[in-house]
Enzyme design. Structure first.
Site, short mmCIF file in Angstrom:
data_model
loop_
_atom_site.label_atom_id
_atom_site.label_comp_id
_atom_site.label_asym_id
_atom_site.label_seq_id
_atom_site.Cartn_x
_atom_site.Cartn_y
_atom_site.Cartn_z
N SER A 171 0.84 -1.19 0.00
CA SER A 171 0.00 0.00 0.00
C SER A 171 0.88 1.25 0.00
CB SER A 171 -0.96 -0.04 1.19
OG SER A 171 -1.99 0.91 1.04
N LYS A 223 -19.75 17.95 3.26
CA LYS A 223 -18.80 18.17 4.36
C LYS A 223 -18.65 16.90 5.19
CE LYS A 223 -16.08 20.42 7.05
NZ LYS A 223 -14.73 20.79 6.58
#
Length: 345
Positions: A171, A223
């Site tokens: 990763s 948001k």
């Protein structure tokens, strides 16, 4: 019954002791952070280290009566070597600078690593090589994005860069590794995991059953997409997935730019490969351990280990020892579970 009570009592006492140790370690680390601003640069000649070990082993394996003669012989050899090195001077094949990066989920060592990179760039010659011994299973996107950018600086400075992976570069760890000119991995090192994952617990239904209301006020349509306490919507869930896909796209683009020979669409599935398999998939360039590579390179060049370390104060030593003890206890408890994470099923 008495045995049961004694066991419970022992458990509680141990729990209290561990808690106290954690608190003390935290306080000492907070005090020690003030001294970490003045990091000390340590530069060690790996060639000299290897020669010293060779002399010690040779003497240790020699009969006592023959050691005096052998010491004289070793001294003559050392003087001859120094003369050869002096004559060779600037005609050498360059130098080897060795850096280490052991990453946690937050890539906490990035700031220190950045300073080490800067130090090497300041003194390195164009024919020098930088070897980074990398070990990381990845972590936060922004943290490993920065760590990768710091490693990229070596390439931008015109320095040949080799990343050696002995255990794992997955990763975010692989995001760092792919910036190198050459990636060398041990046969069973864990490589790849080019993917993005996010996990968000939600206890909204539990709160609702207990008549607990949660109000979340936002300005901006997205948001907050998924939340822990509030009720998640399909729109928010779709946006969250879209953000993950966008992050994955950026990850793939970054790797593909540095490793154009890879079939990025086929390999960026989040899967992992072991070193020998990764070579077949062109995720790495060669198979071998970092130690074997350094030993081979030191036959022709001088190698130097470079690391920045905070002052070794008494408080820091105690805090590190306590933290290490707690970490070992947790690691032992979770070891079996963690080990299965890298196994194929």
């Amino acid at each position: 019954m008495n045995e049961w009570m004694a066991a419970i009592g022992t458990f509680l006492v141990q729990g209290v002791i561990v808690t106290v140790l954690i608190v003390v370690a935290g306080l000492l680390l907070m005090r020690g952070k003030r001294g970490e601003r003045s990091l000390t640069l340590h530069v060690e000649s790996l060639n000299e280290q290897r020669r010293a070990r060779h002399r010690r082993l040779t003497l240790g394996a020699t009969a006592r009566g023959a050691r005096k003669k052998l010491i004289k012989h070793l001294r003559r050899e050392e003087k001859a070597r120094q003369k050869r090195d002096k004559k060779r001077g600037e005609a050498s094949e360059g130098r080897l600078w060795v850096l280490d990066f052991h990453g946690d989920i937050k890539a906490s060592r990035t700031a220190q690593f950045a300073q080490e990179v800067s130090a090497v760039i300041d003194v390195a010659h164009p024919d020098d090589e930088v070897v980074v011994r990398l070990e990381s299973g990845g972590g936060l996107v922004h943290a490993y994005g920065l760590a990768s950018a710091e490693l990229d600086r070596l390439r931008e400075a015109g320095l040949t860069t080799t990343v050696c992976i002995d255990k794992v570069a997955a990763s975010g760890g692989y995001m760092m590794a792919c910036t190198a000119h050459h990636i060398k991995a041990a046969p069973f090192a864990v490589i790849g995991s080019i993917g993005v994952v996010a996990q968000v617990p939600n206890i909204h239904r539990l709160l609702k059953r207990n008549d607990v209301d949660v109000e979340m006020l936002t300005a901006g349509r997205y948001k907050r997409t998924l939340t822990v306490l509030g009720e998640n919507t399909e729109e928010g869930r779709a946006k969250f997935i879209d953000d993950l896909e966008n992050t994955h796209r950026l990850f793939k683009t970054y790797v593909a730019r540095h490793r154009p020979e890879m079939d990025i669409e086929r390999l960026a599935t989040g899967e992992i490969w072991y070193g020998s398999e990764a070579l077949d998939e062109r995720l790495v360039d060669s198979i071998g351990t970092s130690e074997a590579y350094l030993v081979e390179r030191m036959k022709s060049v001088e190698a130097f280990s470079v690391r920045l370390e905070p002052p070794k104060t008494v408080g820091r030593r105690v805090s590190v020892a306590l933290a290490s003890g707690v970490e070992q206890a947790v690691t032992k408890a979770l070891g079996a579970l963690e080990a299965t994470g890298w196994q194929r099923r």
